[in-house]
Design a protein around this motif. Structure first.
Motif, PDB file in Angstrom:
ATOM      1  N   GLU A  51      47.525 -47.105-106.718  1.00 19.13           N
ATOM      2  CA  GLU A  51      46.844 -48.623-106.527  1.00 19.13           C
ATOM      3  C   GLU A  51      45.056 -49.306-107.099  1.00 19.13           C
ATOM      4  N   LEU A  52      45.385 -49.825-108.334  1.00 23.60           N
ATOM      5  CA  LEU A  52      44.295 -50.355-108.848  1.00 23.60           C
ATOM      6  C   LEU A  52      42.905 -51.432-107.518  1.00 23.60           C
ATOM      7  N   ILE A  53      42.094 -50.677-107.818  1.00 26.23           N
ATOM      8  CA  ILE A  53      40.878 -51.498-106.560  1.00 26.23           C
ATOM      9  C   ILE A  53      40.456 -52.418-107.761  1.00 26.23           C
ATOM     10  N   ASP A  54      40.228 -53.753-107.212  1.00 28.72           N
ATOM     11  CA  ASP A  54      39.660 -54.236-107.637  1.00 28.72           C
ATOM     12  C   ASP A  54      38.415 -54.725-107.632  1.00 28.72           C
ATOM     13  N   GLY A  58      35.274 -62.423-108.612  1.00 23.06           N
ATOM     14  CA  GLY A  58      34.353 -63.234-108.310  1.00 23.06           C
ATOM     15  C   GLY A  58      35.204 -64.080-107.946  1.00 23.06           C
ATOM     16  N   GLU A  59      35.971 -63.541-106.218  1.00 19.64           N
ATOM     17  CA  GLU A  59      36.781 -65.012-106.038  1.00 19.64           C
ATOM     18  C   GLU A  59      37.279 -64.498-104.676  1.00 19.64           C
ATOM     19  N   PRO A  60      37.085 -65.589-103.483  1.00 18.90           N
ATOM     20  CA  PRO A  60      37.127 -65.072-102.156  1.00 18.90           C
ATOM     21  C   PRO A  60      39.008 -64.611-102.237  1.00 18.90           C
ATOM     22  N   ASP A  61      39.001 -63.492-101.134  1.00 14.31           N
ATOM     23  CA  ASP A  61      40.099 -63.234-100.613  1.00 14.31           C
ATOM     24  C   ASP A  61      40.661 -63.626 -99.706  1.00 14.31           C
ATOM     25  N   GLU A  62      40.430 -64.648 -99.049  1.00 13.78           N
ATOM     26  CA  GLU A  62      40.950 -65.072 -97.730  1.00 13.78           C
ATOM     27  C   GLU A  62      41.596 -66.682 -98.107  1.00 13.78           C
ATOM     28  N   LEU A 372      40.479 -46.375-112.066  1.00 14.80           N
ATOM     29  CA  LEU A 372      41.506 -47.195-111.202  1.00 14.80           C
ATOM     30  C   LEU A 372      40.592 -47.715-110.395  1.00 14.80           C
ATOM     31  N   ILE A 373      39.426 -48.067-110.357  1.00  9.13           N
ATOM     32  CA  ILE A 373      38.496 -49.085-109.702  1.00  9.13           C
ATOM     33  C   ILE A 373      37.970 -50.353-111.128  1.00  9.13           C
ATOM     34  N   SER A 374      38.308 -51.257-110.551  1.00  6.68           N
ATOM     35  CA  SER A 374      37.689 -52.498-111.654  1.00  6.68           C
ATOM     36  C   SER A 374      36.689 -53.431-110.847  1.00  6.68           C
ATOM     37  N   PHE A 391      36.683 -57.556-102.335  1.00  3.91           N
ATOM     38  CA  PHE A 391      37.667 -57.374-102.926  1.00  3.91           C
ATOM     39  C   PHE A 391      39.803 -57.559-101.853  1.00  3.91           C
ATOM     40  N   ILE A 392      40.634 -57.235-101.870  1.00  3.06           N
ATOM     41  CA  ILE A 392      41.488 -57.332-100.964  1.00  3.06           C
ATOM     42  C   ILE A 392      41.755 -56.312 -99.836  1.00  3.06           C
TER      43      ILE A 392
END
Length: 417
Positions: A51-54, A58-62, A372-374, A391-392
């Motif tokens: 899994e790539l953790i983004d 800078g954008e809301p996840d919901e 894999l951490i952005s 993050f999601i």
């Protein structure tokens, strides 16, 4: 015909110098976000099962609140809302004035003459220089920061003077460091608090200093406040306009993108000095025909329900707590911000017994390609990286899992600071 073939035609020589002139499109430099994009693609290809953790977006996840969505659907179905809105509808302006009073304790804002809607903050920042900047004029910007106002200042033949945001000054600009000859030629001062990328917050004392400085040098203040309502741990939202004299010297830009999970809706407002608002409105009138009326009415509903933002802020506060604890357990010196969804941390100098990091970008690339951490690197005022807690993750347990996974991945090396 390919782009390369078009580059040999007259079109290539007709580009404006502001975007590169005859050399437009021939620059081989790779910009920061393109590097991140390429590194993420490479990491996914090399490690397809991980899994790539983004943490960079800078954008809301919901989604936006269901009440806002329902209001949009209701208003979009009405025939009277189908047309141009030009410089906005009275209902939205009234809602914005009431919101400033309820959330930020800003009194005395006239919704008719001191507020105008914008199609998000970015277009407003892009248009404002057209009302002020002549060739040779100066815009004062903070770095690191959001560059749009400066970009358009340069497009108009103006100059940008950069003031670094340093940790030792709580990431507030040192106004005394601005040379008097620069201040004398300056037309605009751009501020952004809570700040992107540092997460720093302003204080009433600092804003009072800004007002005095702006009056001394006759400089218009543009305060970009998209994160102003996202505050934590009992810190009350602070508006530049709540400080005495602020309306005499400038305006404040608000957006529903971050505080109401409405990034794609493109709605915000400019409030403050009536002459600046009028000038912006005139420029805006020659750039767009207004945001869809149904979106304005849905946004007005949101502004009347600030508890929506309070719930969003509680989620980000919780995530900040977990992320700060995880990073500090690894040797970082992370400090929870008082506002925004950004965590700005100094990059390590390297890995003990291993590779060195010459910049925040070096460290960011290491995180993406090997862990894999952005994240987003910022080297404008020292080697830093920006984590975003957008993050999601669906629910608190999933948030804990993501943060635990970050800590696990970084625990197999020892960082040197």
């Amino acid at each position: 015909m390919s782009i390369e073939q078009y580059q040999e035609t007259f079109i290539q020589t007709n580009f404006a110098e502001r975007i590169g002139g005859a050399n437009y499109g021939k620059d081989t430099a790779i910009y920061k976000f393109e590097k991140i994009k390429r590194a993420k693609a490479s990491a996914k290809q090399d490690f397809p099962d991980i899994e790539l953790i983004d943490m960079g977006v800078g954008e809301p996840d919901e989604m936006a609140d269901e009440g806002i969505v329902a209001k949009l659907a209701e208003e979009a179905a009405k025939e009277e809302n189908r047309g141009y809105s030009d410089n906005g509808i009275p209902e939205f302006k009234a809602a914005a004035a009431a919101y400033l009073k309820e959330v930020f304790r800003v009194d005395g804002i006239d919704p008719v003459n001191e507020i105008v809607h914008s199609i998000g903050s970015k277009p407003a920042l892009a248009m404002l220089p057209s009302a002020f900047i002549n060739p040779g004029d100066i815009t004062i910007m903070t770095v690191p920061g959001y560059p749009v106002l400066g970009t358009h200042t340069k497009y108009l033949g103006g100059q940008v003077h950069a003031v670094e945001l340093k940790k030792e000054n709580n990431f507030l600009p040192d106004l005394n460091s601005i040379p008097a000859e620069v201040a004398a030629k300056a037309k605009l001062l751009y501020l952004n608090y809570p700040n992107n990328p540092t997460g720093a917050s302003a204080t009433p004392e600092f804003f009072a200093e800004v007002v005095a400085w702006a009056k001394k040098y006759n400089v218009v203040v543009i305060h970009d406040a998209p994160y102003a309502a996202l505050t934590y741990d009992g810190v009350k939202p602070l508006s530049f306009l709540s400080v005495p004299g602020a309306k005499d010297v400038g305006v404040e830009l608000h957006s529903l993108s971050k505080s109401y999970n409405m990034t794609g809706w493109r709605i915000g407002f400019v409030a403050g000095n009536p002459l600046v608002v009028k000038a912006f409105s005139d420029v805006k009138d020659n750039n767009d025909s207004g945001q869809f009326i149904a979106i304005q009415k849905a946004a007005a509903y949101g502004l009347a329900h600030p508890e929506i933002t309070e719930a969003i802020a509680a989620k980000y506060s919780r995530r900040h707590n977990m992320l700060v604890d995880a990073l500090n357990a690894l040797g970082f010196k992370a400090e929870k911000p008082k506002g925004s969804f950004f965590l700005y941390v100094a990059a390590p100098k390297g890995v003990k017994g291993g590779r060195r990091f010459e910049s925040g970008e070096d460290f960011s690339q290491f995180l993406i390609r090997e862990k894999l951490i952005s994240t987003v690197p910022w080297d404008d005022a020292g080697p830093f990286v920006r984590f975003s807690v957008t993050f999601i993750a669906s629910g608190e347990e999933e948030e804990k899992r993501v943060i635990s996974e970050i800590q696990r991945r970084l625990s197999d090396v020892e960082f040197e600071f």
